[in-house]
Design a protein around this motif. Structure first.
Motif, PDB file in Angstrom:
ATOM      1  N   UNK A 172      -3.802   2.239 -20.268  1.00 42.88           N
ATOM      2  CA  UNK A 172      -2.679   2.780 -19.514  1.00 42.88           C
ATOM      3  C   UNK A 172      -2.397   1.871 -18.330  1.00 42.88           C
ATOM      4  N   UNK A 173      -1.144   1.860 -17.896  1.00 44.96           N
ATOM      5  CA  UNK A 173      -0.769   1.112 -16.701  1.00 44.96           C
ATOM      6  C   UNK A 173       0.013   2.014 -15.766  1.00 44.96           C
ATOM      7  N   UNK A 174      -0.149   1.761 -14.470  1.00 46.03           N
ATOM      8  CA  UNK A 174       0.593   2.492 -13.453  1.00 46.03           C
ATOM      9  C   UNK A 174       1.312   1.475 -12.573  1.00 46.03           C
ATOM     10  N   UNK A 175       2.592   1.725 -12.338  1.00 47.17           N
ATOM     11  CA  UNK A 175       3.412   0.887 -11.477  1.00 47.17           C
ATOM     12  C   UNK A 175       3.913   1.717 -10.293  1.00 47.17           C
ATOM     13  N   UNK A 176       4.065   1.070  -9.142  1.00 46.77           N
ATOM     14  CA  UNK A 176       4.636   1.706  -7.964  1.00 46.77           C
ATOM     15  C   UNK A 176       5.873   0.931  -7.551  1.00 46.77           C
ATOM     16  N   UNK A 177       6.856   1.652  -7.027  1.00 43.99           N
ATOM     17  CA  UNK A 177       8.075   0.982  -6.587  1.00 43.99           C
ATOM     18  C   UNK A 177       8.677   1.709  -5.391  1.00 43.99           C
ATOM     19  N   UNK A 178       9.300   0.916  -4.531  1.00 47.02           N
ATOM     20  CA  UNK A 178      10.148   1.428  -3.456  1.00 47.02           C
ATOM     21  C   UNK A 178      11.549   0.907  -3.743  1.00 47.02           C
ATOM     22  N   UNK A 179      12.488   1.817  -3.950  1.00 51.07           N
ATOM     23  CA  UNK A 179      13.837   1.444  -4.348  1.00 51.07           C
ATOM     24  C   UNK A 179      14.865   1.921  -3.326  1.00 51.07           C
ATOM     25  N   UNK A 180      15.803   1.053  -3.025  1.00 50.52           N
ATOM     26  CA  UNK A 180      16.910   1.395  -2.142  1.00 50.52           C
ATOM     27  C   UNK A 180      18.208   1.409  -2.931  1.00 50.52           C
ATOM     28  N   UNK A 181      19.279   1.806  -2.264  1.00 51.30           N
ATOM     29  CA  UNK A 181      20.587   1.858  -2.905  1.00 51.30           C
ATOM     30  C   UNK A 181      20.943   0.491  -3.484  1.00 51.30           C
TER      31      UNK A 181
END
Length: 234
Positions: free
Chosen positions: A163-172
């Motif tokens: 399994x893999x886990x990804x994290x993200x911070x997304x803006x407009x």
């Protein structure tokens, strides 16, 4: 197939010192519609009052991942590991043949806010082990940053499961895609803000299960922070 898990439908447990929301069945909360998803068994959103915490307790054969959102999470375990984790820190503990640990709020005045994630391992009876890594906001902005994987690649913590886990911070204006291979399922947990996943609008605390979907498409973000899980079917 897409299935939404709305934030306000999660299980709730408020013990005064602990305010917890359960995405999956956990403890006294049981929902037959939400008893894990593939090997992903637990996502608890925990808020612990200053100076309080989970006393020493044991685990076996489980991959336990903590994703700290704010405050100071103090960890001690029977392997001799001790650490205080802050925002951006990701902790992985493989319980294996057995480990005992405690988790406390390391700050006497401010609460600690974190996600506790349990993944069923594909190996049992391994020696217990511990690892932590820091992922800065810059590392996650506008992209899917790998934070956990079965081989520890790209600076991720190593978990004993395919399994893999990804994290993200997304803006407009940000738009991201992640392909799911045949036989894989996806799970998106929105930590804060808002985002649209495969046409489904999510708000903070919501999640989306993706089964028999070839692609995870993230768009229309509003100050969003999220986790994406790429999991084997079970």
């Amino acid at each position: 197939m897409l299935q939404v898990r709305h934030s306000d439908s999660r299980g709730k447990a408020n013990h005064g010192w602990l305010d917890s929301k359960h995405s999956f069945s956990f403890g006294h909360y049981h929902d037959p519609e939400h008893v894990g998803f593939g090997p992903l068994l637990v996502i608890n959103e925990d808020k612990v009052m200053g100076g309080q915490g989970f006393g020493t307790h044991g685990h076996r054969d489980m991959e336990i991942i903590s994703y700290v959102l704010s405050g100071a999470l103090e960890h001690k375990d029977s392997m001799g590991t001790g650490s205080v984790l802050h925002y951006g820190d990701v902790q992985r503990m493989s319980a294996g043949t057995g480990v005992r640990h405690s988790e406390y709020n390391g700050d006497r005045t401010e609460q600690v806010h974190f996600l506790q994630i349990w993944i069923q391992p594909n190996q049992i009876g391994i020696p217990p082990s511990y690892e932590e890594k820091n992922f800065t906001p810059e590392h996650k902005k506008g992209k899917l940053a790998l934070i956990a994987s079965p081989d520890g690649r790209n600076g991720s913590v190593l978990i004993h499961q395919n399994a893999t886990i990804y994290a993200s911070i997304m803006d407009e204006g940000d738009s991201l895609k992640h392909e799911l291979d045949e036989g894989r399922i996806g799970y998106v947990h929105l930590i804060r803000g808002a985002v649209t996943v495969n046409g489904v609008h999510l708000k903070a605390g919501d999640a989306l299960k993706l089964t028999d979907e070839p692609l995870i498409k993230l768009e229309q973000a509003e100050a969003a922070e999220l986790l994406v899980f790429d999991l084997p079917k079970q």
